[in-house]
Motif scaffolding. Structure first.
Motif, mmCIF file in Angstrom:
data_model
loop_
_atom_site.group_PDB
_atom_site.id
_atom_site.type_symbol
_atom_site.label_atom_id
_atom_site.label_comp_id
_atom_site.label_asym_id
_atom_site.label_seq_id
_atom_site.Cartn_x
_atom_site.Cartn_y
_atom_site.Cartn_z
ATOM 1 N N VAL A 197 66.979 48.774 11.805
ATOM 2 C CA VAL A 197 66.566 49.169 13.157
ATOM 3 C C VAL A 197 67.288 50.481 13.441
ATOM 4 O O VAL A 197 68.523 50.523 13.422
ATOM 5 C CB VAL A 197 66.960 48.110 14.218
ATOM 6 C CG1 VAL A 197 66.567 48.593 15.603
ATOM 7 C CG2 VAL A 197 66.311 46.773 13.905
ATOM 8 N N ILE A 198 66.521 51.541 13.627
ATOM 9 C CA ILE A 198 67.140 52.862 13.785
ATOM 10 C C ILE A 198 66.512 53.609 14.954
ATOM 11 O O ILE A 198 65.435 53.267 15.421
ATOM 12 C CB ILE A 198 66.982 53.729 12.501
ATOM 13 C CG1 ILE A 198 65.492 53.956 12.196
ATOM 14 C CG2 ILE A 198 67.697 53.096 11.327
ATOM 15 C CD1 ILE A 198 65.254 54.978 11.096
ATOM 16 N N GLY A 199 67.203 54.626 15.414
ATOM 17 C CA GLY A 199 66.648 55.511 16.428
ATOM 18 C C GLY A 199 65.644 56.459 15.779
ATOM 19 O O GLY A 199 65.728 56.753 14.584
ATOM 20 N N ALA A 239 67.309 59.323 14.319
ATOM 21 C CA ALA A 239 67.907 59.064 13.009
ATOM 22 C C ALA A 239 66.870 59.279 11.919
ATOM 23 O O ALA A 239 67.158 59.866 10.872
ATOM 24 C CB ALA A 239 68.457 57.645 12.949
ATOM 25 N N LEU A 285 63.109 53.139 16.973
ATOM 26 C CA LEU A 285 63.090 53.078 18.435
ATOM 27 C C LEU A 285 62.938 54.476 19.028
ATOM 28 O O LEU A 285 63.775 55.347 18.795
ATOM 29 C CB LEU A 285 64.388 52.462 18.967
ATOM 30 C CG LEU A 285 64.804 51.108 18.392
ATOM 31 C CD1 LEU A 285 66.095 50.634 19.062
ATOM 32 C CD2 LEU A 285 63.702 50.091 18.577
#
Lengths: 525, 105
Positions: free
Chosen positions: A131-133, A136, A246
């Motif tokens: 789960v990453i931004g 990112a 995200l």
């Protein structure tokens, strides 16, 4: 203690622009940035920018970043990297942590241009690796050449989610879906349409229920939400993914402004807690300015103009610039800023619900919900016309500030906001001027929404920014605006040119009856 | 995981190929790139386990802000691997809680 005329905090688009303008007026300027490289997020933004020529439209963010760095160096701006400003004290004294050292520095004026940070959202298993931004993802693929994952769910359909989603496809990842809790896609329709025609499905009024996996993400479950933001029973949908990205908004990083004693306000239109600033960007503390996302989330283009204004205002304040000279520059810059802040996606339009364009065309319901304009809707827009021979079809259906198409056409076939209108107007094609099929408009359109179409010949020229590049003579499949197969297609030309700046022009031939529907190409499986 | 050729960027400027260790295993990456990128390219996704719940963490923000990706680098814990440049023979270890495995609570 070292002194200079101006300290700028943050070497992103706003900070560098501010530093350049102030230094050109003769100020001694030092910029501090916590990162190892200057440029903020510009070097991750590989897409072409919107706006008009004065906003560097149709130039990719990375090039704009390079230009800014050259300008800063030519103007004598000193940029200190790996330098975290940790405090602002009375009389514009700052403390800076650089490596293992703490430095004390002082200036007569300060410009705070610290930008924004990404928001996150929590859900079951949201802390799992994978789960990453969205930021990112951009950092990994565009700076370091590493794919963030192979199969990705994008959460959030604002411009960040849409732009990064497309970049993920360009990096060779599969984007299984874009989901957004809101009932409509948040970003520009043209950005959504680029994804949709590649076959990426949109799930609006859906949110993530959980990430699956024990040691890392192995799947994601989304569900439809009702008007009370509850998951609709039996609406859950599972995707096999290794990465969940995200893109749920940005918040101003304004803590230093608070620390400096600036009057702050919580302003939803600016996406959070921001310093109160005047038209020049000056905060309630005389001589301390704020520019860019720190004073309200917008695009990099407006951040750069805000930066320039603040830099000039700082120079004027300290006597480096005459009032008349300042006024002349301000007239130009505030005009440029106002034209960017117009249209349906302007900061002032937040919360408004639009049903029609300024021209009176009904907005596409399909675009808002599914990411593409439906075939039966497309003809209502002024740029979508039929003509004899090759001509541009301008699938631009929302009022966004952008006009490189008009600028690009050597024969002035395309007009955006004729008779002193705004750059948010929908583009119009004038067949009488005679399109030569040069394709410059196709490559110039930052939204990749222009196609050259020859209805009789069944030929469509489309923008193509993927590898491998199809070959002339290749047989494949034409895809519709929705990314679904329309008919077989043959590649009849592939054009690349320095003038197109990496946007290749692919010409496909389809049976004439499909010329109005075929908008993308993939090699047949 | 590496992108060999990108339609807009072409290639990526990289430092020289270097070897480093991850929990004792020999891996390779490029000097100067973030440690986290070399790990990702090598298929490593767990950087640490949290102290109380022993739950895995990996890269989240990739710009040195969130501290999710901290590891023990050359014996020093809490190093943000997403902004720490890789160097030859670096010793990179999974972090358990605030330190090495035997110290986990």
């Amino acid at each position: 203690m070292q002194r200079c005329d101006l300290i700028v905090i943050g070497a992103g688009p706003a900070g560098l622009s501010a530093a350049v303008e102030a230094a050109r007026q003769g100020m001694r300027v030092t910029v501090y940035d916590e990162n190892a490289r200057p440029g903020g997020q510009l070097f991750k933004q590989i897409h072409k920018f919107f706006g008009s020529r004065e906003h560097k439209a149709k130039i990719r963010g990375i090039r704009i970043g390079e230009e800014l760095l050259q300008e800063a160096s030519a103007a004598g701006v000193q940029v200190e990297l790996d330098a975290v400003v940790t405090g602002i004290f009375a009389d514009k004294e700052v403390t800076v942590r650089q490596g293992e050292r703490m430095l004390r520095r002082k200036a007569d004026t300060l410009i705070i241009a610290t930008g924004a940070s990404e928001n996150m959202t929590s859900f079951e298993n949201w802390t799992l690796p994978g789960v990453i931004g969205a930021g990112a993802a951009q950092t990994m693929m565009n700076l370091h050449g590493v794919r963030p994952g192979e199969k990705i769910l994008m959460l959030g359909s604002g411009n960040v989610g849409l732009v990064v989603g497309f970049q993920l496809l360009q990096a060779g990842c599969q984007v299984v879906a874009v989901a957004d809790a809101l009932p409509g896609i948040g970003g520009y329709g043209v950005h959504a349409a680029k994804l949709a025609r590649c076959g990426v499905p949109f799930y609006t009024a859906h949110t993530i229920v959980r990430a699956e996996g024990v040691e890392r993400v192995t799947g994601a479950v989304i569900g439809a939400i009702d008007q009370n933001w509850h998951i609709v029973p039996d609406s859950e949908k599972h995707f096999d993914v290794d990465t969940i990205c995200l893109a749920v908004g940005l918040s101003p990083m304004s803590r230093l402004c608070g620390l400096a004693g600036c009057v702050m306000e919580d302003n939803p239109q600016k996406a959070g807690l921001v310093p109160v600033v005047d038209a020049l960007g000056e905060t309630s503390v005389p001589g301390i300015f704020a520019a860019g996302d720190v004073s309200g989330i917008e695009e990099a283009s407006s951040a750069m103009i805000e930066g320039r204004i603040a830099g000039l205002a700082a120079a004027h304040r300290m006597g480096f610039m005459a009032s008349s000279a300042l006024d002349a520059r301000l007239a130009e810059l505030t005009g440029a800023l106002a034209s960017l802040r117009a249209g349906m996606f302007a900061p002032g339009s937040k919360g408004k619900v639009f049903t029609h364009t300024a021209e009176g065309c009904a907005l596409s319901a399909s675009l808002l919900r599914r990411g593409f304009v439906a075939d039966e809707e497309i003809d209502r827009y002024p740029g979508v016309t039929r003509a004899r021979g090759v001509h541009p079809v301008l699938e631009c259906t929302q009022n966004i500030p952008c006009n490189p198409c008009a600028d690009a056409c050597p024969r002035q076939c395309i007009t955006v906001g004729a008779d002193g209108g705004t750059i948010t107007a929908l583009p119009v094609f004038d067949a009488a001027r005679g399109c030569t099929g040069c394709g410059l408009c196709v490559a110039a359109c930052s939204g990749q929404a222009i196609f050259l179409v020859d209805e009789e010949a069944g030929e469509i020229t489309l923008p193509y920014e993927f590898l491998p590049l199809p070959q002339k003579g290749e047989q494949g499949m034409a895809l519709g605006r929705d990314g679904q197969p329309v008919c077989p297609a043959e590649v009849v030309a592939v054009r690349t040119s320095a003038a197109f700046d990496k946007t290749n022009l692919l010409t496909i031939r389809v049976p004439a009856e499909y010329a109005g529907r075929a908008r993308f190409y993939r090699k047949e499986r | 995981m590496r992108i060999n050729e990108h339609p807009v960027l072409g290639g990526y400027p990289k430092g020289e190929a270097v070897a480093f260790t991850f929990d004792g295993a020999r891996l390779s990456g490029y000097a100067g790139e973030p440690v986290a990128m070399a790990l990702k390219a090598a298929g490593v996704f767990i950087h640490r386990y949290t102290r109380k719940n022993h739950s895995p963490r990996g890269i989240f923000c990739a710009i040195g802000r969130c501290t999710d990706c901290v590891m023990i680098v050359n014996g020093r814990p809490n190093v943000r691997t997403c902004i720490t440049p890789l160097a030859a023979d670096m010793d990179v270890r999974t972090q358990y809680g605030m330190g090495a495995k035997h110290a986990a609570l």
